[in-house]
Design a protein around this motif. Sequence first.
Motif, PDB file in Angstrom:
ATOM      1  N   VAL A 298      49.171  20.272  22.147  1.00  0.00           N
ATOM      2  CA  VAL A 298      49.349  19.116  22.987  1.00  0.00           C
ATOM      3  C   VAL A 298      50.629  19.544  23.932  1.00  0.00           C
ATOM      4  O   VAL A 298      51.571  19.888  23.337  1.00  0.00           O
ATOM      5  N   ALA A 299      50.790  19.228  25.201  1.00  0.00           N
ATOM      6  CA  ALA A 299      51.800  19.703  25.929  1.00  0.00           C
ATOM      7  C   ALA A 299      52.103  18.947  27.076  1.00  0.00           C
ATOM      8  O   ALA A 299      51.336  17.822  27.415  1.00  0.00           O
ATOM      9  N   THR A 300      53.440  18.850  27.641  1.00  0.00           N
ATOM     10  CA  THR A 300      53.581  18.240  28.877  1.00  0.00           C
ATOM     11  C   THR A 300      53.509  19.276  29.983  1.00  0.00           C
ATOM     12  O   THR A 300      52.830  20.329  29.773  1.00  0.00           O
ATOM     13  N   ASP A 301      53.755  19.016  31.035  1.00  0.00           N
ATOM     14  CA  ASP A 301      53.579  19.711  32.224  1.00  0.00           C
ATOM     15  C   ASP A 301      54.265  21.254  32.276  1.00  0.00           C
ATOM     16  O   ASP A 301      54.086  21.805  33.329  1.00  0.00           O
ATOM     17  N   VAL A 302      54.817  21.485  31.409  1.00  0.00           N
ATOM     18  CA  VAL A 302      55.605  22.721  31.217  1.00  0.00           C
ATOM     19  C   VAL A 302      54.466  23.668  30.799  1.00  0.00           C
ATOM     20  O   VAL A 302      54.613  25.017  31.139  1.00  0.00           O
ATOM     21  N   ALA A 303      53.471  23.483  30.518  1.00  0.00           N
ATOM     22  CA  ALA A 303      52.351  24.378  30.134  1.00  0.00           C
ATOM     23  C   ALA A 303      51.288  24.209  31.300  1.00  0.00           C
ATOM     24  O   ALA A 303      50.411  25.065  31.037  1.00  0.00           O
ATOM     25  N   ALA A 304      51.565  23.413  32.194  1.00  0.00           N
ATOM     26  CA  ALA A 304      50.528  23.349  33.352  1.00  0.00           C
ATOM     27  C   ALA A 304      50.238  24.781  34.116  1.00  0.00           C
ATOM     28  O   ALA A 304      49.306  25.122  34.682  1.00  0.00           O
ATOM     29  N   ARG A 305      51.241  25.662  34.083  1.00  0.00           N
ATOM     30  CA  ARG A 305      51.149  26.965  34.774  1.00  0.00           C
ATOM     31  C   ARG A 305      51.536  28.160  33.862  1.00  0.00           C
ATOM     32  O   ARG A 305      52.591  27.889  32.945  1.00  0.00           O
ATOM     33  N   GLY A 306      51.081  29.135  34.031  1.00  0.00           N
ATOM     34  CA  GLY A 306      51.446  30.299  33.102  1.00  0.00           C
ATOM     35  C   GLY A 306      50.828  30.412  31.920  1.00  0.00           C
ATOM     36  O   GLY A 306      50.989  31.543  31.186  1.00  0.00           O
ATOM     37  N   LEU A 307      49.832  29.427  31.322  1.00  0.00           N
ATOM     38  CA  LEU A 307      49.334  29.538  30.243  1.00  0.00           C
ATOM     39  C   LEU A 307      47.856  30.449  30.403  1.00  0.00           C
ATOM     40  O   LEU A 307      47.045  29.655  30.921  1.00  0.00           O
ATOM     41  N   ASP A 308      47.699  31.554  30.115  1.00  0.00           N
ATOM     42  CA  ASP A 308      46.558  32.426  30.562  1.00  0.00           C
ATOM     43  C   ASP A 308      45.746  32.466  29.202  1.00  0.00           C
ATOM     44  O   ASP A 308      46.009  33.316  28.226  1.00  0.00           O
ATOM     45  N   ILE A 309      45.008  31.614  28.658  1.00  0.00           N
ATOM     46  CA  ILE A 309      44.253  31.565  27.564  1.00  0.00           C
ATOM     47  C   ILE A 309      42.909  32.022  27.541  1.00  0.00           C
ATOM     48  O   ILE A 309      42.096  31.187  28.165  1.00  0.00           O
ATOM     49  N   GLU A 310      42.452  33.120  26.847  1.00  0.00           N
ATOM     50  CA  GLU A 310      41.251  33.467  27.101  1.00  0.00           C
ATOM     51  C   GLU A 310      40.044  32.589  26.651  1.00  0.00           C
ATOM     52  O   GLU A 310      39.913  32.225  25.615  1.00  0.00           O
ATOM     53  N   ALA A 311      39.221  32.233  27.553  1.00  0.00           N
ATOM     54  CA  ALA A 311      37.826  31.607  27.289  1.00  0.00           C
ATOM     55  C   ALA A 311      38.146  30.154  26.646  1.00  0.00           C
ATOM     56  O   ALA A 311      37.531  29.749  25.915  1.00  0.00           O
ATOM     57  N   LEU A 312      39.313  29.472  27.262  1.00  0.00           N
ATOM     58  CA  LEU A 312      39.660  28.121  26.811  1.00  0.00           C
ATOM     59  C   LEU A 312      38.686  27.324  27.309  1.00  0.00           C
ATOM     60  O   LEU A 312      38.289  27.142  28.543  1.00  0.00           O
ATOM     61  N   PRO A 313      37.826  26.553  26.367  1.00  0.00           N
ATOM     62  CA  PRO A 313      36.707  25.751  26.870  1.00  0.00           C
ATOM     63  C   PRO A 313      37.168  24.268  27.479  1.00  0.00           C
ATOM     64  O   PRO A 313      36.269  23.754  28.291  1.00  0.00           O
ATOM     65  N   GLN A 314      38.189  23.892  27.027  1.00  0.00           N
ATOM     66  CA  GLN A 314      38.465  22.295  27.287  1.00  0.00           C
ATOM     67  C   GLN A 314      39.662  21.950  27.530  1.00  0.00           C
ATOM     68  O   GLN A 314      40.629  22.405  26.803  1.00  0.00           O
ATOM     69  N   VAL A 315      39.785  21.208  28.484  1.00  0.00           N
ATOM     70  CA  VAL A 315      41.341  20.616  28.934  1.00  0.00           C
ATOM     71  C   VAL A 315      41.077  19.083  28.928  1.00  0.00           C
ATOM     72  O   VAL A 315      40.322  18.667  29.632  1.00  0.00           O
ATOM     73  N   VAL A 316      42.068  18.212  28.527  1.00  0.00           N
ATOM     74  CA  VAL A 316      41.910  17.007  28.286  1.00  0.00           C
ATOM     75  C   VAL A 316      43.281  16.476  28.974  1.00  0.00           C
ATOM     76  O   VAL A 316      44.612  16.889  28.587  1.00  0.00           O
ATOM     77  N   ASN A 317      43.065  15.620  29.994  1.00  0.00           N
ATOM     78  CA  ASN A 317      44.353  14.850  30.553  1.00  0.00           C
ATOM     79  C   ASN A 317      44.324  13.302  29.770  1.00  0.00           C
ATOM     80  O   ASN A 317      43.734  12.416  30.062  1.00  0.00           O
ATOM     81  N   PHE A 318      45.045  13.566  28.859  1.00  0.00           N
ATOM     82  CA  PHE A 318      45.436  12.234  27.946  1.00  0.00           C
ATOM     83  C   PHE A 318      46.112  11.187  28.904  1.00  0.00           C
ATOM     84  O   PHE A 318      45.980  10.099  28.711  1.00  0.00           O
ATOM     85  N   ASP A 319      47.018  11.718  29.714  1.00  0.00           N
ATOM     86  CA  ASP A 319      47.626  10.886  30.692  1.00  0.00           C
ATOM     87  C   ASP A 319      47.464  11.824  32.092  1.00  0.00           C
ATOM     88  O   ASP A 319      47.450  13.068  31.984  1.00  0.00           O
ATOM     89  N   LEU A 320      47.350  10.979  33.307  1.00  0.00           N
ATOM     90  CA  LEU A 320      47.336  11.708  34.454  1.00  0.00           C
ATOM     91  C   LEU A 320      48.744  12.001  34.719  1.00  0.00           C
ATOM     92  O   LEU A 320      49.820  11.413  34.588  1.00  0.00           O
ATOM     93  N   PRO A 321      48.799  13.283  35.431  1.00  0.00           N
ATOM     94  CA  PRO A 321      50.250  13.887  35.931  1.00  0.00           C
ATOM     95  C   PRO A 321      50.830  12.838  36.978  1.00  0.00           C
ATOM     96  O   PRO A 321      50.019  12.173  37.900  1.00  0.00           O
TER      97      PRO A 321
END
Length: 514
Positions: A298-321
């Motif tokens: 679970v992250a704020t937008d500090v993790a919106a860029r630069g996270l290169d996670i191999e084969a990540l299947p799912q992203v959830v916007n619990f809150d919209l940016p």
Amino acid sequence: MTFASLGLIDPILRTLETLAYHAPTPVQKQAIPAVLAGRDLMAAAQTGTGKTAGFALPILHRLTMEGMVAPQSVRCLVLVPTRELAEQVHDSFRTYGRNLPLRYAVAYGGVPIEPQVNKLRKGLDVLVATPGRLLDLLRQEAIRFESLQTLVLDEADRMLDLGFSHDLDLLFMAMPKPRQTLLFSATFSDAIRAMAKGLLNNPAEIQISARNTTTRTVKQWLIPTDKKRKPELFLHLMKKLRWGQVLVFVKTRKGVEQLVQLLLEEGIAADAIHGDKPQPARLRALDRFKTAQVQVLVATDVAARGLDIEALPQVVNFDLPTVAEDYVHRIGRTGRAGATGEAVSLVCADEVDLLAAIEKLTGQVIRREEEPGFEADHRVPATGGGASAAKPAAATGKKKRPFTGAPGGKAALAPTAGQRPAALAAARKPAGAQTSPKAAPKAGPKAGLPNRPDTARSAAPKAGPAGAAVPRGAIVVTGGRGAKSLARSAGKAAAGGAAGGQRKSKAGGRGPSR
């Protein structure tokens, strides 16, 4: 086309073979020759398309072929907005250049500065840094820019969003003008393009896809629900859809911690990344997620860029940016390098203006799916062109205003697509409106109504017969037909006001429709 055909040196080609990089991506095909030729460059491409290799590979080639580094100097400087992206880019340079005799380092805040100063003493071929920490190093005279050959701004739009504009100006002033400057990002705002005009010299420009578009490999949809039911809905979706690894974006740091605590109580392994956590803890949480030690990050937008996670299947916007461009970067954490992924947003009525801004930016209407049992009591208004148009009611002739589920059951204007939250707030409350109906006497007969040619009340001070200014709201009587009647009316109005209030108008004394 192959990497060998682009003219890269053999040590780099051997490294790419071990990494199973068989052919360059579209952005790499265009960027690598331009950087090798020494040109300034603006390159925009969707996230996950290989932008980092697009500038790192040719830079490593040139650094190996051209000269040596001097003490306390740096030959290539890469500026990035966040600590996580700094680590990511630094790791990429070290990986691509592991067969090269070059020195690399990373510098960002939140950790002691002394080790970073020590690495700079012998000089560096490549330094990846955040603007704030780099400015600290410059003020301590720990770094010199005389040998700077190449400056890279990665995700420059985000640096401006985070308030680094002043730091960037100071850094640019300290750098030599004869240099190569490269701008890489998934999105280029008008502000970035304006900044680029003063930084770049006759740049080549690469636009792999339409500006601010989302990748087609990511399936997107949203579920409308009430804000208070989002945690319950998220847990329901995890069980129903059998999600594996999930990266969840929450607006606030407090919200991140609350959701992590809920997941832990439900027996789900979770960790958090946000600005209040020390950098070692942030890196540890990311590493645990990458190695599948935790299921949900679970992250704020500090993790919106630069996270290169191999084969990540799912992203959830619990809150919209709050910044529409961040939506593009958030969902770009999945569906990378040609893989497929899913991105679902949980949207409540309060976020309709943010949703409209995202849909306007990306040029698409995100598909809605109701989840049985979680239907919103306060519905999320439609975000299409007709959503904000007020339609007359057949029976009364009055304007209908769509219900947005605002607190207290109050109706509000439906936002126009792309309208900002601040603009909406201003639109909902007329200038000078009182916060409490009991705070002041009721408005007079004409309060809030527009001026009309046939009214005697003036909207602005007028000059009297002798040229003197007349107070705002005064009734001006001039000579001519009807002057006596107007004077008598003025006297009656003044007497009525002194007696304790004015009569209501035929319209009921209402102000302007909001």
